[in-house]
Design a protein around this motif. Structure first.
Motif, short mmCIF file in Angstrom:
data_model
loop_
_atom_site.label_atom_id
_atom_site.label_comp_id
_atom_site.label_asym_id
_atom_site.label_seq_id
_atom_site.Cartn_x
_atom_site.Cartn_y
_atom_site.Cartn_z
N GLY A 58 0.86 -1.19 0.00
CA GLY A 58 0.00 0.00 0.00
C GLY A 58 0.89 1.22 0.00
N ILE A 59 0.58 2.18 -0.88
CA ILE A 59 1.37 3.42 -0.94
C ILE A 59 0.45 4.59 -0.65
CG2 ILE A 59 2.75 4.91 -2.43
CD1 ILE A 59 3.69 2.43 -3.90
N ASP A 60 0.89 5.45 0.26
CA ASP A 60 0.09 6.61 0.67
C ASP A 60 0.79 7.89 0.28
OD1 ASP A 60 -1.41 8.52 2.29
OD2 ASP A 60 0.16 8.29 3.82
N TYR A 61 0.12 8.73 -0.48
CA TYR A 61 0.62 10.09 -0.73
C TYR A 61 -0.22 11.01 0.15
CZ TYR A 61 3.87 9.14 -4.50
OH TYR A 61 4.96 8.72 -5.20
N GLY A 62 0.40 11.46 1.25
CA GLY A 62 -0.33 12.31 2.20
C GLY A 62 0.08 13.76 2.04
N THR A 63 -0.28 14.56 3.03
CA THR A 63 -0.02 15.99 2.91
C THR A 63 1.45 16.33 3.16
OG1 THR A 63 -0.74 16.18 5.18
CG2 THR A 63 -2.35 16.72 3.52
N SER A 64 2.15 15.49 3.90
CA SER A 64 3.52 15.85 4.24
C SER A 64 4.57 14.89 3.69
CB SER A 64 3.66 15.93 5.75
OG SER A 64 3.26 14.71 6.32
N GLY A 65 4.18 13.93 2.85
CA GLY A 65 5.15 13.02 2.29
C GLY A 65 4.47 11.75 1.83
N ALA A 66 5.29 10.80 1.37
CA ALA A 66 4.74 9.53 0.90
C ALA A 66 5.27 8.40 1.76
CB ALA A 66 5.12 9.31 -0.56
N ARG A 67 4.50 7.32 1.81
CA ARG A 67 4.87 6.20 2.66
C ARG A 67 4.41 4.91 1.98
NH1 ARG A 67 3.75 6.94 8.97
NH2 ARG A 67 4.99 8.79 8.50
N ILE B 228 5.64 -9.58 -3.98
CA ILE B 228 4.45 -8.73 -3.91
C ILE B 228 3.45 -9.13 -5.00
CG2 ILE B 228 3.58 -6.35 -4.21
CD1 ILE B 228 6.12 -5.41 -2.74
N LYS B 229 2.23 -9.43 -4.53
CA LYS B 229 1.20 -9.90 -5.47
C LYS B 229 0.36 -8.74 -6.00
CE LYS B 229 -2.37 -13.42 -5.78
NZ LYS B 229 -3.15 -14.41 -5.05
N ALA B 230 0.16 -7.70 -5.17
CA ALA B 230 -0.68 -6.58 -5.62
C ALA B 230 -0.25 -5.29 -4.94
CB ALA B 230 -2.14 -6.87 -5.34
N ILE B 231 -0.48 -4.20 -5.66
CA ILE B 231 -0.12 -2.85 -5.16
C ILE B 231 -1.34 -1.94 -5.33
CG2 ILE B 231 1.40 -0.84 -5.51
CD1 ILE B 231 3.37 -2.71 -6.97
N ALA B 232 -1.62 -1.10 -4.31
CA ALA B 232 -2.63 -0.05 -4.48
C ALA B 232 -2.07 1.24 -3.91
CB ALA B 232 -3.93 -0.42 -3.78
N ILE B 233 -2.58 2.35 -4.42
CA ILE B 233 -2.07 3.68 -4.02
C ILE B 233 -3.23 4.56 -3.59
CG2 ILE B 233 -0.76 5.71 -4.78
CD1 ILE B 233 0.60 4.04 -6.88
N ASN B 234 -3.05 5.29 -2.47
CA ASN B 234 -4.04 6.32 -2.14
C ASN B 234 -3.39 7.69 -2.27
OD1 ASN B 234 -2.96 5.59 0.92
ND2 ASN B 234 -3.48 7.74 0.70
N ALA C 7 -2.88 -1.11 1.70
CA ALA C 7 -2.34 -2.47 1.50
C ALA C 7 -3.44 -3.51 1.79
CB ALA C 7 -1.12 -2.70 2.40
N LEU C 8 -4.23 -3.25 2.84
CA LEU C 8 -5.35 -4.16 3.17
C LEU C 8 -6.37 -4.21 2.03
CD1 LEU C 8 -6.41 -3.30 6.85
CD2 LEU C 8 -5.32 -5.39 6.05
#
Ligand code: ADP
Length: 419
Positions: free
Chosen positions: A6-15, A60-66, A405-406
């Motif tokens: 799981g990839i998160d693009y938030g207000t102060s960075g990415a994770r 890694i079987k799957a990737i999603a991004i928010n 990721a969930l």
């Protein structure tokens, strides 16, 4: 072993967070920088992928991004941005609100200067618009970098573009705008879109059949991470502001209170946000003082002080009054008593908020998970439990990247949970 990223693009960075099939975190990677241009979004993505140990990447079987909700951009037929993106809090759409009001239903969530649709309408009146072929959300464009398909979104990101999440189609009134652009095809969040591009699979040692899935927004991802999953379960975010989200069988919409619902499979994620919260506490106390003074509060007794803590006049939820004055008097000399009054008053506003959602038809509240800076304060948790009259727990996890990721795991594994 199968892993999910799981990839998160938030207000102060990415994770990025990689989980295994039991939802346990295997690694967490960060790109702690504000990203104001799309080339930085690009660099952040490649740097996050490179930081994940190769042994995990291979499985890694799957990737999603928010992405952040309502951060949007225009790109050409090859996916190249034609101008800088407009960020979630960009209010340039204010100038097209009158035009939007004349076509959108009067209580619709697009009727805000920062909505994706207001931004698209504003962009359509700019010179660079003639070069644009696609309108995409941040999460759509980032996923495109991985799977190579343009013009695909999810119904969490598309809500503020006007997409009808009940009927699962763009509404007819949207056509009246006649904006000459390809609006994204909208899929349920987490739906596998395509395998990762072969050149990326080779470069980063991903499996050739690693799936890239439709994404979601940062706040829904944080809700998914919390552990809440049944009607009546809620998540309160005690950050700078107070944000409530209650899972319900009924959809709620009321623009007067800023209440709208996201679709979550067969359920609805209803919610509202108040301007009260941690920012007001910060006006009077340091975080260290908040911790030490809280320890001295007797949580079994309700404070008699009845405040409405605000930084400036105005609130929308649970009291809709743009002129509502902050109420912070009388202020006792003893800082412990003052803090008790503030924590108790914010807890009462929280309880009032959940009552309002239930009065409007949401399921009966039975459990509240907590996220945000205030979640660590056990004194506050005890006060809130007394006011809310239901158990208050900490969120299982508060990271949006974990929720995303969930989402990828559930959709790919079961295909049943249509989040
Ligand atoms: P943001 O909404 O800015 O992301 P955070 O979730 O990081 O906010 O939370 C920050 C807020 O948490 C601050 O406004 C601060 O007042 C509050 N906070 C920090 N520590 C405590 C504490 N021990 N008790 C109550 N509130 C706290």
């Amino acid at each position: 072993m199968n892993f999910y990223l799981g990839i998160d693009y938030g207000t102060s960075g990415a994770r990025g967070i990689v989980i295994d099939e039991a939802a346990c975190i295997q690694t967490e990677v960060r790109y702690p920088m504000e990203m104001l241009a799309t080339h930085q979004w690009n660099s952040a993505l490649w740097s996050l992928l490179a930081e994940i140990p190769e042994s995990l990447r291979r499985e890694i079987k799957a990737i999603a991004i928010n992405g952040t909700s309502s951060t949007v951009l225009l790109c050409d037929a090859t996916g190249k941005p034609v101008d800088v993106p407009l960020f979630y809090n960009d209010g340039r759409g204010a100038v097209v609100l009158e035009q939007l009001r004349s076509i959108a239903p009067s209580t619709h969530t697009v009727l805000s200067a920062t909505s994706s649709l207001a931004k698209l309408l504003w962009m359509s009146q700019q010179p660079f618009f003639s070069e644009a072929k696609y309108f995409l959300h941040q999460a759509d464009w980032l996923a495109f970098l991985l799977h190579g398909q343009l013009g695909i979104s999810d119904y969490h990101n598309a809500l503020k573009l006007g997409y009808d999440v009940e009927e699962l189609k763009y509404p007819e009134w949207l056509e009246k705008l006649q904006i000459p652009i390809q609006l994204p095809q909208v899929l349920p969040p987490g739906t596998p879109i395509a395998e990762i591009r072969p050149e990326i699979a080779i470069k980063f040692c991903f499996r050739r059949n690693c799936l890239v899935c439709a994404g979601t927004t940062d706040s829904i991802a944080a809700f998914l991470a919390s552990g809440a999953k049944s009607p009546g379960e809620a998540v309160t975010s005690l950050g700078s502001t107070l944000v409530l989200k209650l899972l319900s069988q009924k959809r709620l919409e009321d623009a007067r209170y800023g209440i709208y619902s996201h679709r979550l499979g067969d359920l609805w994620l209803t919610g509202g946000a108040s301007n009260t919260g941690g920012a007001v506490l910060q006006q009077f106390f340091t975080n260290a003082e908040l911790e030490s003074l809280s320890c001295e509060i007797d949580t079994s007794k309700a404070s008699e002080l009845d405040y409405y803590p605000l930084l400036k006049a105005g609130d929308r939820f649970p009291i809709n009054d743009p002129n509502l004055p902050p109420r912070l008097e009388p202020r006792p000399d003893n800082p412990v008593e003052f803090l008790h009054g503030l924590l108790e008053s914010i807890a009462r506003i929280e309880a009032h908020g959940y009552e309002l959602l239930q009065q409007m038809g949401a399921d009966k509240l039975n459990l509240v998970y907590t996220a945000g800076g205030g979640a660590a304060n056990s004194t506050w948790t005890a006060i809130r439990g007394r006011c809310l009259k239901v158990p208050v727990a900490s969120s299982v996890n508060t990271e949006a990247a974990y929720g995303t990721a969930l989402l990828a795991m559930r959709q790919v594994e079961t295909g049943k949970q249509k989040n």
